[in-house]
Design a protein around this motif. Structure first.
Motif, PDB file in Angstrom:
ATOM      1  N   GLY A  99       0.820  -1.197   0.000  1.00  9.24           N
ATOM      2  CA  GLY A  99       0.000   0.000   0.000  1.00  9.24           C
ATOM      3  C   GLY A  99       0.856   1.249   0.000  1.00  9.24           C
ATOM      4  N   ALA A 100       0.203   2.400   0.002  1.00  9.90           N
ATOM      5  CA  ALA A 100       0.904   3.676  -0.037  1.00  9.90           C
ATOM      6  C   ALA A 100       1.753   3.870   1.209  1.00  9.90           C
ATOM      7  CB  ALA A 100      -0.099   4.816  -0.174  1.00  9.90           C
ATOM      8  N   SER A 101       2.995   4.334   1.019  1.00  7.09           N
ATOM      9  CA  SER A 101       3.948   4.638   2.093  1.00  7.09           C
ATOM     10  C   SER A 101       4.345   3.411   2.913  1.00  7.09           C
ATOM     11  CB  SER A 101       3.379   5.717   3.027  1.00  7.09           C
ATOM     12  OG  SER A 101       3.086   6.895   2.299  1.00  7.09           O
ATOM     13  N   GLN A 102       4.160   2.235   2.369  1.00  7.91           N
ATOM     14  CA  GLN A 102       4.523   1.012   3.084  1.00  7.91           C
ATOM     15  C   GLN A 102       5.984   0.662   2.817  1.00  7.91           C
ATOM     16  OE1 GLN A 102       1.851  -2.270   2.422  1.00  7.91           O
ATOM     17  NE2 GLN A 102       3.166  -3.742   3.510  1.00  7.91           N
ATOM     18  N   LYS A 138       3.438  -2.513 -13.958  1.00  7.70           N
ATOM     19  CA  LYS A 138       3.336  -1.124 -14.400  1.00  7.70           C
ATOM     20  C   LYS A 138       2.871  -0.200 -13.271  1.00  7.70           C
ATOM     21  CE  LYS A 138      -1.404  -1.548 -16.120  1.00  7.70           C
ATOM     22  NZ  LYS A 138      -2.305  -1.327 -17.263  1.00  7.70           N
ATOM     23  N   SER A 139       3.306   1.041 -13.356  1.00  7.34           N
ATOM     24  CA  SER A 139       2.976   2.118 -12.421  1.00  7.34           C
ATOM     25  C   SER A 139       3.521   1.906 -11.015  1.00  7.34           C
ATOM     26  CB  SER A 139       1.447   2.319 -12.360  1.00  7.34           C
ATOM     27  OG  SER A 139       0.945   2.644 -13.630  1.00  7.34           O
ATOM     28  N   ASN A 140       4.446   0.976 -10.870  1.00 10.00           N
ATOM     29  CA  ASN A 140       5.031   0.748  -9.547  1.00 10.00           C
ATOM     30  C   ASN A 140       6.135   1.775  -9.284  1.00 10.00           C
ATOM     31  OD1 ASN A 140       4.919  -1.491  -7.322  1.00 10.00           O
ATOM     32  ND2 ASN A 140       7.086  -1.024  -7.588  1.00 10.00           N
ATOM     33  N   LEU A 141       6.074   2.485  -8.147  1.00  8.74           N
ATOM     34  CA  LEU A 141       7.054   3.516  -7.797  1.00  8.74           C
ATOM     35  C   LEU A 141       7.609   3.251  -6.399  1.00  8.74           C
ATOM     36  CD1 LEU A 141       8.542   6.204  -8.240  1.00  8.74           C
ATOM     37  CD2 LEU A 141       6.480   7.380  -7.416  1.00  8.74           C
ATOM     38  N   LEU A 142       8.933   3.132  -6.322  1.00 13.43           N
ATOM     39  CA  LEU A 142       9.622   2.910  -5.056  1.00 13.43           C
ATOM     40  C   LEU A 142      10.614   4.040  -4.816  1.00 13.43           C
ATOM     41  CD1 LEU A 142      10.479  -0.904  -5.424  1.00 13.43           C
ATOM     42  CD2 LEU A 142       8.529   0.085  -4.206  1.00 13.43           C
ATOM     43  N   GLY A 155       2.872   4.347  -4.422  1.00 19.46           N
ATOM     44  CA  GLY A 155       1.496   4.251  -4.885  1.00 19.46           C
ATOM     45  C   GLY A 155       0.629   3.371  -4.003  1.00 19.46           C
ATOM     46  N   ASN A 156      -0.658   3.324  -4.351  1.00 20.27           N
ATOM     47  CA  ASN A 156      -1.609   2.522  -3.576  1.00 20.27           C
ATOM     48  C   ASN A 156      -1.521   1.034  -3.880  1.00 20.27           C
ATOM     49  OD1 ASN A 156      -2.791   4.728  -2.216  1.00 20.27           O
ATOM     50  ND2 ASN A 156      -4.038   5.207  -4.023  1.00 20.27           N
ATOM     51  N   GLU A 157      -1.031   0.695  -5.063  1.00 20.57           N
ATOM     52  CA  GLU A 157      -0.977  -0.707  -5.450  1.00 20.57           C
ATOM     53  C   GLU A 157       0.420  -1.045  -5.958  1.00 20.57           C
ATOM     54  OE1 GLU A 157      -4.033  -1.466  -8.281  1.00 20.57           O
ATOM     55  OE2 GLU A 157      -5.675  -1.039  -6.898  1.00 20.57           O
TER      56      GLU A 157
END
Length: 212
Positions: free
Chosen positions: A100-103, A143-147, A193-195
């Motif tokens: 999840g977000a900020s995890q 896709k859309s994964n941001l770390l 991100g959320n996912e």
């Protein structure tokens, strides 16, 4: 060229001189080749230290300047207490992560953890000493994964799988940073991100090492 006199006292004094010179040559070799990380400035400093040794060839004796001797002793002490070895390399082991977000990404597989800085329960590396570190994060993600690589609350690096790669279900990406960190600083990888999805089985990991 060294000439040995027939007089026993002179011969004895000359041998002492030769032994002292051999000893100092050993010190030179030790200081120059024992630590390749010393750099040019350290080498010049050691040269100046050795130059302060006073040779009195007329009396076939060698005198050591007390200040130079103390400095040589201090230099040898740094080798007796080398800097700590700090490094870790961890990876996602047990299952694919859904974040999840900020995890914080918790890497549960440990390959190395020299210095015990990485906390496998929290997914956080705590710097045991102040210095310059290199950190590497890599991930096999959708896709859309941001770390982000975060030190305390400051982002120092980011890696993302863009949504334009919709036709590729999994993509590998990585980020390397070299940063200054203080003792006690917390370093981790955080999902933005959320996912967030991170693949396991050695495809995704987090590594770091103390450089100097």
């Amino acid at each position: 060229m060294c000439i040995l006199h027939r007089d026993p006292d002179s011969l004895k004094s000359t041998m002492k001189t030769m032994n002292m010179i051999i000893l100092m040559m050993c010190v030179v070799c030790f200081l120059f080749f024992d630590d390749v990380r010393g750099g040019v400035s350290d080498t010049r400093s050691r040269i100046h230290t050795l130059q302060s040794l006073i040779y009195n060839n007329a009396k076939t004796t060698v005198k050591l300047d007390s200040a130079a001797l103390k400095q040589l002793i201090n230099l040898s002490g740094t080798y007796a207490n080398p800097p700590p070895r700090v490094s870790f390399s961890v990876y996602v082991k047990s299952k694919i992560l859904k974040l999840g977000a900020s995890q914080t990404v918790v890497y549960d597989g440990i390959m190395t953890n020299e210095g015990n800085g990485y906390n496998v329960r929290m997914g956080v590396f705590v710097c045991p000493v102040t210095g310059t570190y290199m950190f590497i994060a890599d991930s096999l993600s959708t896709k859309s994964n941001l770390l982000r690589i975060v030190i305390n609350k400051q982002t120092v690096g980011a890696l993302q799988v863009s949504s334009v790669h919709a036709n590729h279900p999994w993509l590998q990406n990585s980020r390397t940073v070299i940063v200054n960190a203080k003792k006690g600083d917390h370093v981790k990888v955080v999902n933005v991100g959320n996912e967030g999805t991170i693949y396991n089985n050695h495809y995704s990991g987090f590594s770091g090492t103390l450089l100097y």
